[in-house]
Design a protein around this motif. Structure first.
Motif, mmCIF file in Angstrom:
data_model
loop_
_atom_site.group_PDB
_atom_site.id
_atom_site.type_symbol
_atom_site.label_atom_id
_atom_site.label_comp_id
_atom_site.label_asym_id
_atom_site.label_seq_id
_atom_site.Cartn_x
_atom_site.Cartn_y
_atom_site.Cartn_z
ATOM 1 N N SER A 14 29.205 41.308 59.086
ATOM 2 C CA SER A 14 29.210 39.973 58.479
ATOM 3 C C SER A 14 30.396 39.156 58.975
ATOM 4 O O SER A 14 31.502 39.257 58.435
ATOM 5 C CB SER A 14 29.269 40.095 56.949
ATOM 6 O OG SER A 14 28.168 40.842 56.474
ATOM 7 N N PRO A 16 32.767 35.800 59.659
ATOM 8 C CA PRO A 16 33.108 34.627 58.840
ATOM 9 C C PRO A 16 32.129 33.494 59.103
ATOM 10 O O PRO A 16 31.642 33.322 60.219
ATOM 11 C CB PRO A 16 34.514 34.248 59.331
ATOM 12 C CG PRO A 16 35.058 35.472 59.977
ATOM 13 C CD PRO A 16 33.881 36.210 60.535
ATOM 14 N N LYS A 17 31.836 32.726 58.071
ATOM 15 C CA LYS A 17 30.830 31.663 58.201
ATOM 16 C C LYS A 17 31.335 30.464 59.012
ATOM 17 O O LYS A 17 30.554 29.622 59.432
ATOM 18 C CB LYS A 17 30.394 31.196 56.808
ATOM 19 C CG LYS A 17 29.690 32.283 55.997
ATOM 20 C CD LYS A 17 28.995 31.693 54.799
ATOM 21 C CE LYS A 17 28.395 32.746 53.884
ATOM 22 N NZ LYS A 17 27.619 33.773 54.556
ATOM 23 N N ASN A 18 32.647 30.377 59.223
ATOM 24 C CA ASN A 18 33.194 29.191 59.896
ATOM 25 C C ASN A 18 33.292 29.341 61.412
ATOM 26 O O ASN A 18 33.838 28.474 62.085
ATOM 27 C CB ASN A 18 34.569 28.857 59.321
ATOM 28 C CG ASN A 18 35.584 29.973 59.542
ATOM 29 O OD1 ASN A 18 35.198 31.096 59.865
ATOM 30 N ND2 ASN A 18 36.856 29.674 59.356
ATOM 31 N N ARG A 22 26.136 30.629 67.449
ATOM 32 C CA ARG A 22 24.705 30.692 67.210
ATOM 33 C C ARG A 22 24.285 32.087 67.653
ATOM 34 O O ARG A 22 23.847 32.294 68.778
ATOM 35 C CB ARG A 22 23.988 29.624 68.041
ATOM 36 C CG ARG A 22 22.467 29.689 67.979
ATOM 37 C CD ARG A 22 21.832 28.868 69.096
ATOM 38 N NE ARG A 22 22.540 28.957 70.367
ATOM 39 C CZ ARG A 22 22.480 29.998 71.172
ATOM 40 N NH1 ARG A 22 21.784 31.067 70.856
ATOM 41 N NH2 ARG A 22 23.146 29.991 72.304
ATOM 42 N N THR A 54 30.338 36.128 68.036
ATOM 43 C CA THR A 54 30.671 37.121 67.008
ATOM 44 C C THR A 54 30.856 38.524 67.585
ATOM 45 O O THR A 54 31.311 39.430 66.888
ATOM 46 C CB THR A 54 29.551 37.203 65.954
ATOM 47 O OG1 THR A 54 28.339 37.602 66.607
ATOM 48 C CG2 THR A 54 29.357 35.867 65.252
ATOM 49 N N CYS A 78 36.709 33.804 66.910
ATOM 50 C CA CYS A 78 35.742 34.780 67.422
ATOM 51 C C CYS A 78 36.445 36.000 67.996
ATOM 52 O O CYS A 78 36.065 37.145 67.716
ATOM 53 C CB CYS A 78 34.867 34.141 68.499
ATOM 54 S SG CYS A 78 33.683 32.920 67.868
#
Length: 195
Positions: A14, A16-18, A22, A54, A78
């Protein structure tokens, strides 16, 4: 996202969302690795992951025993996440924060497999440049393979060493290899799935 196969099969990661990414979808990733699996023994495969984001693709190779793996991205967040995840799973991944084009200009190591997932908004000339630089600078082993993920608006089949293309949903994968007699991928050329 999850690791599909190998030592850490089924493990979820998982990020980080920030992060400005893509990620390749699990469905596309599974299809891609099914193709790669038909042509390579993953164990000990030297991998270069460009625009690594990611680290999704890097982790999949690492879980299957590939090493060493170099993951390049220009975003500090990243790279920090890849470093953290590689440490957690004890993966042989070296994250490098760099502009990919500057990295390709100076890098001298060659790899068995190169994956690149540039932003879909990158212009055609930049996509072409990635392919040309990799082959001109000798970064791909002679029996190696390179894959670029792109959208349908960025055709790459006009480039030297293009082998074949596959599409999954809105994602296209173009495969590149050195030309050789008896190439076992010839039958797969132009075998793209229609959207």
């Amino acid at each position: 996202m999850r690791i599909i196969s190998g030592k850490y099969k089924g493990r979820r990661i998982s990020p980080p969302k920030n992060l400005p990414v893509r990620p390749t979808t699990d469905m596309s990733k599974e299809a891609l690795f099914n193709i790669i699996n038909n042509h390579f023994n993953f164990n000990g495969l030297k991998v270069l992951d460009l625009f690594a984001g990611t680290g999704n693709i890097s982790y999949e190779f690492a879980s299957r025993g590939s090493a060493p793996i170099v993951s390049v991205d220009g975003d500090f967040g990243c790279i920090r996440f890849i470093k953290q995840t590689a440490s957690e799973f004890d993966f042989d991944i070296t994250p490098i924060k760099s502009d990919v084009f500057k990295f390709l200009e100076k890098h001298k190591t060659s790899y068995d497999f190169i994956f690149a997932d540039p932003p879909y908004g990158l212009d055609q000339a930049s996509f072409d440049k990635i392919v040309m630089m990799i082959f001109e600078n000798g970064l791909l082993e002679e029996d190696g393979m390179m894959v670029i993920e792109h959208s349908k608006y960025t055709p790459l089949n006009h480039l030297p060493n293009f082998s074949f293309q596959k599409s999954y949903g809105g994602s296209f994968f173009s495969f590149f290899e050195f030309e050789s007699d008896g190439n076992d991928l010839e039958d797969e050329e132009d075998d793209s799935e229609e959207e």
